[in-house]
Scaffold this active site. Structure first.
Site, PDB file in Angstrom:
ATOM      1  N   ASP A  94      40.291  -3.708  39.170  1.00 46.00           N
ATOM      2  CA  ASP A  94      40.385  -3.282  40.643  1.00 46.00           C
ATOM      3  C   ASP A  94      39.332  -3.883  41.330  1.00 46.00           C
ATOM      4  O   ASP A  94      39.499  -3.656  42.820  1.00 46.00           O
ATOM      5  CB  ASP A  94      39.851  -1.627  40.712  1.00 46.00           C
ATOM      6  CG  ASP A  94      38.489  -1.480  40.435  1.00 46.00           C
ATOM      7  OD1 ASP A  94      38.064  -2.038  39.285  1.00 46.00           O
ATOM      8  OD2 ASP A  94      37.912  -0.598  41.250  1.00 46.00           O
ATOM      9  N   ASP A 141      38.929  -3.027  32.898  1.00 41.06           N
ATOM     10  CA  ASP A 141      37.693  -2.615  33.473  1.00 41.06           C
ATOM     11  C   ASP A 141      37.681  -1.060  33.325  1.00 41.06           C
ATOM     12  O   ASP A 141      38.618  -0.301  32.986  1.00 41.06           O
ATOM     13  CB  ASP A 141      38.108  -3.028  34.813  1.00 41.06           C
ATOM     14  CG  ASP A 141      36.471  -2.882  35.677  1.00 41.06           C
ATOM     15  OD1 ASP A 141      35.517  -2.570  34.835  1.00 41.06           O
ATOM     16  OD2 ASP A 141      36.366  -2.920  36.917  1.00 41.06           O
ATOM     17  N   PHE A 142      36.341  -0.504  33.688  1.00 44.55           N
ATOM     18  CA  PHE A 142      36.367   0.843  33.358  1.00 44.55           C
ATOM     19  C   PHE A 142      36.235   1.673  34.753  1.00 44.55           C
ATOM     20  O   PHE A 142      37.303   2.286  35.107  1.00 44.55           O
ATOM     21  CB  PHE A 142      34.781   1.167  32.855  1.00 44.55           C
ATOM     22  CG  PHE A 142      34.752   2.572  32.421  1.00 44.55           C
ATOM     23  CD1 PHE A 142      35.282   3.681  31.990  1.00 44.55           C
ATOM     24  CD2 PHE A 142      33.523   3.181  33.608  1.00 44.55           C
ATOM     25  CE1 PHE A 142      34.955   4.932  31.961  1.00 44.55           C
ATOM     26  CE2 PHE A 142      33.202   4.521  33.404  1.00 44.55           C
ATOM     27  CZ  PHE A 142      33.922   5.390  32.764  1.00 44.55           C
ATOM     28  N   ASP A 143      35.361   1.209  35.625  1.00 44.35           N
ATOM     29  CA  ASP A 143      35.428   2.016  36.965  1.00 44.35           C
ATOM     30  C   ASP A 143      36.502   1.619  37.649  1.00 44.35           C
ATOM     31  O   ASP A 143      36.734   0.594  38.038  1.00 44.35           O
ATOM     32  CB  ASP A 143      34.050   1.695  37.549  1.00 44.35           C
ATOM     33  CG  ASP A 143      32.589   2.123  37.273  1.00 44.35           C
ATOM     34  OD1 ASP A 143      32.510   3.584  37.059  1.00 44.35           O
ATOM     35  OD2 ASP A 143      31.860   1.512  36.428  1.00 44.35           O
TER      36      ASP A 143
END
Length: 268
Positions: free
Chosen positions: A206, A32-34
């Site tokens: 997350d 994932d990024f954020d």
């Protein structure tokens, strides 16, 4: 030397890395990024990957079969953050968009929803309090209340009303409510497809939407006793323990993710 047996869950980091290094040619990594590669910010447009992320992802891509970022962000946004990476695939909007061979490929059934989502974003800005940040992503609209948590219920109620009225899907996240086209696509489906023909895969997430990706790795293990899936959570106070409970291992921050990968690459 004989290969290691598939680690038992929850594995130690050492056993997981050792097995992955042995299976490097058939190993894939998804992020994932954020909240995983970048700290979550009040302004979504301000988010940047941690300094060490770009180099370590490129190094990882040179060692394993595939590295990909699977994000709720549009591919256009991800490209501005990762354009220097030549060997990392980008999945945007939960897989509705894919950066493939130098261009964005959009899920055909989602494309007709672009005008409706643009209209929804305009109405959200007109009807919701200005403290709620409206992010138009071409194929989705995100209602961020990070700077005004007291408006969470209002953002949620408006979002659910629009979803019911227009037949949209709704996705909750870290201080955000997101409206999406009624297209059957999520991170779990991206991972289910992405791990075919692989012997090992890791997913770093997350948020609640990432649990579907964890589930996809577990499902693949259930039907393929030779496959190893490693689920890594990144701690945060907003999703509580739910994501960590679903994972094999929890790291403390995006910076810790970069350090963990740097250390792991020494095993190859």
């Amino acid at each position: 030397m004989a290969e290691s047996a598939r680690p038992i869950h929850p594995p130690t980091a050492d056993s997981a890395w050792r097995y992955t290094a042995e299976q490097a040619a058939r190993s894939r990594f998804f992020f994932d990024f954020d909240g995983v590669l970048s700290p979550v910010t009040d302004d979504p447009d301000a988010s940047q990957p941690v300094a060490a992320a770009l180099g370590v992802l490129e190094d990882l891509a040179a060692k394993v079969d595939r590295v990909a970022i699977v994000s709720a962000r549009p591919v256009s946004f991800l490209r501005t953050r990762f354009e220097s990476l030549a060997h990392v695939d980008l999945y945007g909007l939960y897989g509705l968009e894919v950066w493939h061979e130098g261009r964005v490929v959009t899920e055909p059934t989602a494309e007709p929803w672009v005008p409706a989502m643009a209209d929804l974003a305009e109405r959200a800005r007109a009807e919701l309090p200005s403290e709620i940040l409206v992010e138009f992503k071409r194929l989705s609209v995100a209602l961020h209340y990070r700077t005004a948590p007291q408006l969470a219920d209002e953002a949620g109620a408006w979002g659910h009303e629009q979803a019911e009225r227009h037949g949209l899907k709704i996705q909750g996240g870290r201080m955000v409510v997101e409206l999406k086209p009624p297209v059957d696509q999520d991170k779990g489906m991206v991972i289910s497809e992405g791990v075919k023909d692989s012997g090992c895969a890791w997913y770093f997430g997350d948020d609640m939407s990432d649990i579907k990706a964890f589930d996809a790795l577990r499902a693949r293990e259930a039907v393929d006793p030779e496959f190893f899936g490693m689920c890594v959570a990144v701690a945060n106070p907003e999703t509580g323990a739910d994501v960590s409970v679903a994972a094999d291992l929890t790291l403390e921050s995006p910076a810790a993710v970069a350090d963990f990968l740097t250390d792991g690459l020494r095993r190859f």
